[in-house]
Design a protein around this motif. Structure first.
Motif, PDB file in Angstrom:
ATOM      1  N   PHE A 165       0.828  -1.206   0.000  1.00 40.59           N
ATOM      2  CA  PHE A 165       0.000   0.000   0.000  1.00 40.59           C
ATOM      3  C   PHE A 165       0.865   1.260   0.000  1.00 40.59           C
ATOM      4  O   PHE A 165       0.533   2.258  -0.644  1.00 40.59           O
ATOM      5  N   LEU A 166       1.990   1.213   0.705  1.00 41.18           N
ATOM      6  CA  LEU A 166       2.888   2.365   0.727  1.00 41.18           C
ATOM      7  C   LEU A 166       3.478   2.635  -0.657  1.00 41.18           C
ATOM      8  O   LEU A 166       3.649   3.785  -1.050  1.00 41.18           O
ATOM      9  N   ILE A 167       3.782   1.581  -1.401  1.00 42.51           N
ATOM     10  CA  ILE A 167       4.293   1.754  -2.760  1.00 42.51           C
ATOM     11  C   ILE A 167       3.242   2.441  -3.627  1.00 42.51           C
ATOM     12  O   ILE A 167       3.549   3.352  -4.405  1.00 42.51           O
ATOM     13  N   TYR A 168       2.001   2.015  -3.491  1.00 41.68           N
ATOM     14  CA  TYR A 168       0.905   2.637  -4.238  1.00 41.68           C
ATOM     15  C   TYR A 168       0.807   4.120  -3.888  1.00 41.68           C
ATOM     16  O   TYR A 168       0.716   4.986  -4.770  1.00 41.68           O
ATOM     17  N   ALA A 169       0.857   4.436  -2.595  1.00 39.45           N
ATOM     18  CA  ALA A 169       0.779   5.833  -2.162  1.00 39.45           C
ATOM     19  C   ALA A 169       1.985   6.628  -2.644  1.00 39.45           C
ATOM     20  O   ALA A 169       1.863   7.787  -3.063  1.00 39.45           O
ATOM     21  N   LEU A 170       3.162   6.011  -2.620  1.00 39.05           N
ATOM     22  CA  LEU A 170       4.387   6.687  -3.036  1.00 39.05           C
ATOM     23  C   LEU A 170       4.358   7.000  -4.530  1.00 39.05           C
ATOM     24  O   LEU A 170       4.781   8.078  -4.967  1.00 39.05           O
ATOM     25  N   LEU A 171       3.840   6.077  -5.332  1.00 43.80           N
ATOM     26  CA  LEU A 171       3.725   6.302  -6.775  1.00 43.80           C
ATOM     27  C   LEU A 171       2.733   7.426  -7.077  1.00 43.80           C
ATOM     28  O   LEU A 171       2.966   8.256  -7.961  1.00 43.80           O
ATOM     29  N   GLU A 228       3.338  -5.466 -10.350  1.00 45.04           N
ATOM     30  CA  GLU A 228       4.559  -5.658  -9.563  1.00 45.04           C
ATOM     31  C   GLU A 228       4.322  -6.672  -8.446  1.00 45.04           C
ATOM     32  O   GLU A 228       5.152  -7.550  -8.203  1.00 45.04           O
ATOM     33  N   ILE A 229       3.186  -6.564  -7.778  1.00 46.23           N
ATOM     34  CA  ILE A 229       2.879  -7.497  -6.690  1.00 46.23           C
ATOM     35  C   ILE A 229       2.786  -8.923  -7.220  1.00 46.23           C
ATOM     36  O   ILE A 229       3.305  -9.863  -6.615  1.00 46.23           O
ATOM     37  N   MET A 230       2.137  -9.086  -8.357  1.00 42.72           N
ATOM     38  CA  MET A 230       1.901 -10.429  -8.867  1.00 42.72           C
ATOM     39  C   MET A 230       3.152 -11.065  -9.472  1.00 42.72           C
ATOM     40  O   MET A 230       3.329 -12.283  -9.408  1.00 42.72           O
ATOM     41  N   GLU A 231       4.049 -10.266 -10.036  1.00 41.81           N
ATOM     42  CA  GLU A 231       5.162 -10.840 -10.792  1.00 41.81           C
ATOM     43  C   GLU A 231       6.518 -10.816 -10.090  1.00 41.81           C
ATOM     44  O   GLU A 231       7.403 -11.595 -10.440  1.00 41.81           O
ATOM     45  N   THR A 232       6.712  -9.922  -9.137  1.00 43.13           N
ATOM     46  CA  THR A 232       8.031  -9.831  -8.519  1.00 43.13           C
ATOM     47  C   THR A 232       8.293 -10.989  -7.560  1.00 43.13           C
ATOM     48  O   THR A 232       7.368 -11.548  -6.967  1.00 43.13           O
ATOM     49  N   LEU A 278      11.317  -1.505   0.324  1.00 42.35           N
ATOM     50  CA  LEU A 278      10.368  -0.487  -0.129  1.00 42.35           C
ATOM     51  C   LEU A 278      10.894   0.317  -1.313  1.00 42.35           C
ATOM     52  O   LEU A 278      10.227   0.466  -2.338  1.00 42.35           O
ATOM     53  N   VAL A 279      12.110   0.833  -1.188  1.00 45.40           N
ATOM     54  CA  VAL A 279      12.674   1.669  -2.251  1.00 45.40           C
ATOM     55  C   VAL A 279      12.914   0.855  -3.517  1.00 45.40           C
ATOM     56  O   VAL A 279      12.680   1.335  -4.628  1.00 45.40           O
ATOM     57  N   GLN A 280      13.353  -0.380  -3.366  1.00 49.81           N
ATOM     58  CA  GLN A 280      13.599  -1.203  -4.545  1.00 49.81           C
ATOM     59  C   GLN A 280      12.306  -1.484  -5.303  1.00 49.81           C
ATOM     60  O   GLN A 280      12.290  -1.505  -6.534  1.00 49.81           O
ATOM     61  N   HIS A 281      11.214  -1.687  -4.579  1.00 45.90           N
ATOM     62  CA  HIS A 281       9.932  -1.911  -5.248  1.00 45.90           C
ATOM     63  C   HIS A 281       9.493  -0.657  -6.010  1.00 45.90           C
ATOM     64  O   HIS A 281       8.968  -0.748  -7.121  1.00 45.90           O
ATOM     65  N   PHE A 282       9.720   0.508  -5.406  1.00 42.90           N
ATOM     66  CA  PHE A 282       9.388   1.748  -6.118  1.00 42.90           C
ATOM     67  C   PHE A 282      10.214   1.839  -7.400  1.00 42.90           C
ATOM     68  O   PHE A 282       9.705   2.177  -8.466  1.00 42.90           O
ATOM     69  N   TRP A 283      11.492   1.533  -7.278  1.00 46.56           N
ATOM     70  CA  TRP A 283      12.395   1.600  -8.431  1.00 46.56           C
ATOM     71  C   TRP A 283      11.956   0.628  -9.522  1.00 46.56           C
ATOM     72  O   TRP A 283      11.959   0.960 -10.717  1.00 46.56           O
ATOM     73  N   ASN A 284      11.560  -0.584  -9.136  1.00 44.94           N
ATOM     74  CA  ASN A 284      11.114  -1.576 -10.110  1.00 44.94           C
ATOM     75  C   ASN A 284       9.848  -1.117 -10.831  1.00 44.94           C
ATOM     76  O   ASN A 284       9.692  -1.331 -12.038  1.00 44.94           O
ATOM     77  N   CYS A 285       8.943  -0.493 -10.092  1.00 41.07           N
ATOM     78  CA  CYS A 285       7.718   0.027 -10.709  1.00 41.07           C
ATOM     79  C   CYS A 285       8.053   1.137 -11.703  1.00 41.07           C
ATOM     80  O   CYS A 285       7.477   1.207 -12.797  1.00 41.07           O
ATOM     81  N   PHE A 286       8.984   1.992 -11.328  1.00 45.41           N
ATOM     82  CA  PHE A 286       9.377   3.093 -12.207  1.00 45.41           C
ATOM     83  C   PHE A 286      10.024   2.555 -13.486  1.00 45.41           C
ATOM     84  O   PHE A 286       9.743   3.023 -14.592  1.00 45.41           O
ATOM     85  N   ARG A 287      10.861   1.541 -13.332  1.00 43.91           N
ATOM     86  CA  ARG A 287      11.513   0.932 -14.493  1.00 43.91           C
ATOM     87  C   ARG A 287      10.484   0.231 -15.382  1.00 43.91           C
ATOM     88  O   ARG A 287      10.574   0.287 -16.614  1.00 43.91           O
ATOM     89  N   ARG A 288       9.503  -0.410 -14.767  1.00 41.85           N
ATOM     90  CA  ARG A 288       8.435  -1.061 -15.533  1.00 41.85           C
ATOM     91  C   ARG A 288       7.644  -0.017 -16.324  1.00 41.85           C
ATOM     92  O   ARG A 288       7.289  -0.234 -17.485  1.00 41.85           O
ATOM     93  N   SER A 300      15.680  11.142 -17.503  1.00 41.36           N
ATOM     94  CA  SER A 300      16.649  11.939 -16.744  1.00 41.36           C
ATOM     95  C   SER A 300      16.502  11.673 -15.249  1.00 41.36           C
ATOM     96  O   SER A 300      17.486  11.673 -14.502  1.00 41.36           O
ATOM     97  N   LEU A 301      15.271  11.425 -14.800  1.00 41.46           N
ATOM     98  CA  LEU A 301      15.046  11.077 -13.399  1.00 41.46           C
ATOM     99  C   LEU A 301      15.576   9.676 -13.107  1.00 41.46           C
ATOM    100  O   LEU A 301      16.158   9.429 -12.049  1.00 41.46           O
ATOM    101  N   TYR A 302      15.387   8.781 -14.057  1.00 42.09           N
ATOM    102  CA  TYR A 302      15.847   7.397 -13.897  1.00 42.09           C
ATOM    103  C   TYR A 302      17.356   7.338 -13.673  1.00 42.09           C
ATOM    104  O   TYR A 302      17.852   6.524 -12.886  1.00 42.09           O
ATOM    105  N   ARG A 303      18.076   8.220 -14.344  1.00 44.31           N
ATOM    106  CA  ARG A 303      19.537   8.219 -14.221  1.00 44.31           C
ATOM    107  C   ARG A 303      20.007   8.695 -12.845  1.00 44.31           C
ATOM    108  O   ARG A 303      21.180   8.556 -12.509  1.00 44.31           O
ATOM    109  N   GLN A 304      19.101   9.234 -12.048  1.00 50.98           N
ATOM    110  CA  GLN A 304      19.465   9.635 -10.688  1.00 50.98           C
ATOM    111  C   GLN A 304      19.530   8.437  -9.743  1.00 50.98           C
ATOM    112  O   GLN A 304      19.991   8.555  -8.613  1.00 50.98           O
ATOM    113  N   GLY A 305      19.056   7.300 -10.210  1.00 48.46           N
ATOM    114  CA  GLY A 305      19.070   6.113  -9.363  1.00 48.46           C
ATOM    115  C   GLY A 305      18.085   6.242  -8.214  1.00 48.46           C
ATOM    116  O   GLY A 305      17.045   6.884  -8.331  1.00 48.46           O
TER     117      GLY A 305
END
Length: 223
Positions: free
Chosen positions: A57-63, A93-97, A106-116, A155-160
């Motif tokens: 739920f936090l990932i959803y809110a963060l996105l 992300e929930i179903m496939e990761t 938490l941060v890695q899940h956000f990053w994976n969603c952004f990359r997806r 450009s945001l993605y390159r910030q890691g």
């Protein structure tokens, strides 16, 4: 066969029982838009959201926060993405990761969603969670819109992992705690450790060391 045992079987059972709705909304790129109807899975979506654990739920809110405070504040990108895309990202992300849905990731899940999301934009294809053959980007993400999204989000993605510092409410909160370390002491050792971990994530780039209560506090303060 459900991946990662999600959604839970009782949730799937209730979703099937609820069925879906038909609403008088057509595809904007269709010549027969005015007479078309759309299948709505809003009832099922609510059940999926209610089945999320705290980290999910936090990932959803963060996105949603990222969409509101970063994407929508970019005049070039404003209006191109929506919160429904963010919800869809989380569902997939929930179903496939295979990464555990615990606060430490938490941060890695956000990053994976952004990359997806970037991958979907590049392919011009956002699969509906209930009907994957239904591309929700049709008529919206292509041509100049696609190029602008890839350029700005790239450009945001390159910030890691430091990408989250682009969210004003998070950046301001981190800066406030950094400049007023005595506050963490007055709030007790537990809170001090939470803030310390949060600062490490964004200032020292240790992406797997984060505490969900701290993020939850930040998200709550943005309402």
């Amino acid at each position: 066969m459900l991946k990662n045992n999600w959604p839970p079987y009782d949730t799937v059972r209730d979703m099937i029982k609820d069925g879906c709705l038909f609403v008088p909304i057509g595809c904007k790129s269709s010549p027969s838009e005015e007479i078309e109807w759309r299948m709505s899975f809003s009832l099922a979506e609510k059940r999926l959201v209610h089945s999320m654990n705290h980290t999910q739920f936090l990932i959803y809110a963060l996105l949603k926060l990222f969409l509101k405070e970063v994407v929508e504040n970019n005049i070039i990108l404003k209006g191109l993405l929506c919160s429904y895309f963010m919800k869809t990202l989380v569902f997939w992300e929930i179903m496939e990761t295979k990464i555990p849905w615990t606060p430490s990731y938490l941060v890695q899940h956000f990053w994976n969603c952004f990359r997806r999301l970037l991958g979907w934009i590049d392919k011009e294809y956002c699969p509906n969670f209930f009907l994957p053959e239904n591309n929700m980007f049709i008529g919206k993400i292509h041509g100049e819109n696609k190029r602008n999204l890839l350029k700005e989000l790239g450009s945001l993605y390159r910030q890691g992992y430091l990408i989250l510092q682009n969210i004003p409410v998070i950046r301001n909160e981190l800066e406030r705690w950094r400049l007023e370390p005595q506050r963490s002491v007055s709030c007790g050792v537990r809170r001090s450790k939470i803030i310390e971990k949060l600062l490490l994530v964004f200032y020292v780039e240790l992406p797997y060391d984060i505490s969900s209560p701290a993020i939850y506090k930040i998200l709550s303060s943005s309402r």
